[in-house]
Design an enzyme around this catalytic site. Structure first.
Site, mmCIF file in Angstrom:
data_model
loop_
_atom_site.group_PDB
_atom_site.id
_atom_site.type_symbol
_atom_site.label_atom_id
_atom_site.label_comp_id
_atom_site.label_asym_id
_atom_site.label_seq_id
_atom_site.Cartn_x
_atom_site.Cartn_y
_atom_site.Cartn_z
ATOM 1 N N HIS A 105 0.667 -1.288 -0.095
ATOM 2 C CA HIS A 105 -0.496 -0.134 -0.011
ATOM 3 C C HIS A 105 1.061 1.436 0.132
ATOM 4 O O HIS A 105 0.400 2.167 0.488
ATOM 5 C CB HIS A 105 -1.051 -0.455 0.671
ATOM 6 C CG HIS A 105 -2.033 -1.614 1.206
ATOM 7 N ND1 HIS A 105 -2.912 -0.976 2.317
ATOM 8 C CD2 HIS A 105 -2.249 -1.788 0.394
ATOM 9 C CE1 HIS A 105 -3.659 -2.351 1.444
ATOM 10 N NE2 HIS A 105 -3.266 -2.627 0.772
ATOM 11 N N CYS A 116 5.532 12.422 -13.742
ATOM 12 C CA CYS A 116 6.389 11.578 -14.318
ATOM 13 C C CYS A 116 6.429 9.937 -13.585
ATOM 14 O O CYS A 116 8.208 9.211 -13.960
ATOM 15 C CB CYS A 116 8.324 12.471 -14.567
ATOM 16 S SG CYS A 116 8.855 12.581 -13.394
ATOM 17 N N THR A 172 -4.619 -8.602 10.941
ATOM 18 C CA THR A 172 -5.687 -6.945 9.589
ATOM 19 C C THR A 172 -6.510 -7.918 9.667
ATOM 20 O O THR A 172 -6.738 -8.621 10.212
ATOM 21 C CB THR A 172 -4.712 -7.154 8.847
ATOM 22 O OG1 THR A 172 -4.947 -7.280 7.506
ATOM 23 C CG2 THR A 172 -4.326 -8.933 8.403
ATOM 24 N N LEU A 198 -5.471 -9.757 17.377
ATOM 25 C CA LEU A 198 -6.199 -10.230 18.694
ATOM 26 C C LEU A 198 -7.051 -10.393 18.373
ATOM 27 O O LEU A 198 -7.712 -10.953 19.390
ATOM 28 C CB LEU A 198 -6.759 -8.009 18.366
ATOM 29 C CG LEU A 198 -6.409 -7.181 20.814
ATOM 30 C CD1 LEU A 198 -5.460 -8.320 20.542
ATOM 31 C CD2 LEU A 198 -6.404 -6.175 19.848
#
Ligand code: APR
Length: 234
Positions: A105, A116, A172, A198
């Site tokens: 990401h 450019c 995640t 968690l």
């Protein structure tokens, strides 16, 4: 044994970097469309630069935690390949000692030019009027993958998954694709899949362990390394 590890905001939470979707998370404070989309940047580039300047300063204040350091130890001592694919844009994996890190990401400490395509180390503060160091166009932006844009390194990730033995997901929520789909690819390819989080994000993993990353990750790394030591003793 070749290992692909996917990390998310949860691995940096105990370093003081907020997650996105936990209570009080970043997306409760800032509307995603305003600060994490190309349209938001086009509409108000100053706001977006202020948002990422604040996140860059926050990340610079944070320190790697025991989970980051344990993964770096695994990379150093494990005989097989270890690739960290991180959704995080902080540099705590690198500052914790990991070298083989792919930021799918993007990264807060990298800047890019919309005109450019040049990329360079981002200054602490970026501003709309900053000229591109290469083409001088005032079209610089954080090298972050915004919603609606293509994540970086997908070909490398897919080819690494095809040759790996184990896929581990750490910290995640498994809500944003394509990262959220890696576990399905891993299962289809016959890899073992392990989640350290968690809370359990989905039932897609062979094994899910719940708890803080600073406890789960060092414990898991020690298991892998002691299995490796025992198998070399025979
Ligand atoms: N230890 C382990 N896991 C934790 C901890 C912790 N101390 N604290 C929180 N978590 C877990 C939460 O239970 C949750 O599953 O980390 C996860 C954080 O989820 P999100 O906030 O959704 O973050 P993430 O999964 O990284 O988001 C993915 O979404 O917004 C986009 O680009 C952004 O990369 C981000 C992507």
């Amino acid at each position: 044994m070749s290992i692909v590890i996917l990390t998310g905001a949860g691995i940096s939470a105990e370093s003081g970097i907020g997650t996105f979707r936990d209570a009080g998370g970043l997306w409760e404070q800032y509307p995603i469309e305003q600060v994490a989309t190309p349209e938001g940047f086009a509409a108000d580039p100053d706001l977006v630069h202020r948002f990422y300047n604040a996140r860059r300063a926050n990340a610079a204040q944070a320190e790697p935690n025991a989970a980051h350091r344990a993964l770096a130890k695994l990379e150093r001592q494990h005989t097989g390949d270890v690739l960290i694919v991180t959704q995080n844009v902080d540099d705590l994996h690198e500052r914790g000692g990991s070298q083989n890190v792919l930021h799918m990401h993007g990264a807060l400490n990298r800047a890019t030019c919309s005109a450019c395509g040049h990329t360079w180390p981002a200054p602490t503060e970026m501003h709309t009027t900053d000229p591109c160091p290469k083409c001088t166009a005032p079209s610089t932006r954080p090298d972050i993958v915004w919603f609606g844009e293509i994540p970086q390194g997908m070909n490398s990730i897919e080819s690494k998954l095809r040759t790996a033995d184990l896929f581990v997901s750490i910290g995640t929520s498994g809500t944003v694709y394509p990262a959220a789909g890696f576990v399905q690819s891993a299962n289809a390819l016959g890899l073992r899949t392990l989640e350290l989080n968690l809370e359990t994000s989905s039932g897609a993993f062979d094994e899910s362990r719940t708890g803080p990353a600073t406890q789960l990750v060092p414990t898991w790394v020690e298991e892998v390394l002691s299995q490796q030591r025992n198998s070399t003793k025979r």
